[in-house]
Write a protein that holds these residues in place. Sequence first.
Motif: not given
Length: 250
Positions: A7, A30, A53-56
Amino acid sequence: MLYGAMKVAIGGPLKVAFRPWVEGLENVPAEGAAILASNHLSFSDSFFLPAVLDRKVTFIAKAEYFTTPGVKGRLTAAFFKGVGQLPVDRSGARGAGEAAIRSGIEVLERGELFGIYPEGTRSPDGRLYRGKPGGLARVALATGAPVIPVAMIDTEKIQPPGQVMPKLMRPGIRIGKPMDFSRYQGMEHDRFVLRALTDEVMYEIMKLSGQEYVDMYATAAKRQIAEAAKAEKEQAKRTRKPDEERPGAQ
């Protein structure tokens, strides 16, 4: 660990080089399971969305990307694993669909984000095509996870078919509000419910993307385009042949 490294290695440069704009980022939870249902304009869709995005986000990819022999094959497999892609054998249409559904359910049961393209394939002309009811709807009803509609904007213009070097321009991503389909719980075997749920999501994607909607499957549209191109080529050959056979023709 690998996903985080990839990432940083891919997502960071993508954001710097293309500066994608995003609306509705607050609609992605979140934590907890959710399905990101997106239109599909470009191969790069599966990279731009995770990059912002902060998440996978886990998507489905062809098994061939993970099984090609040689150094290049191993690098390709590492790349797709690193960006959160899951291999699915598409050698049989029905088997491929079931495998994708099982994979999606497993991802969501772990409380993660699952990305899916309801159209089933990339749009051949930038329009939005009818969503296939088998995948998205069945995964949503089997898990109870909310469906978040997503619209990719202008990603097809970055690297059109046949163009080697991508064009540096700003793509966009619009993320809609989560959709709750708990009213359909236990009805995952009702084809009318599967169709209604899918159409409802596609309508939201259409509103977000501003695309023209076509009430047919993208796979059928691709066949029509290919057949039309073949017919045009054959017609051109027939038109040229008489001229080529004339005495003195070069």
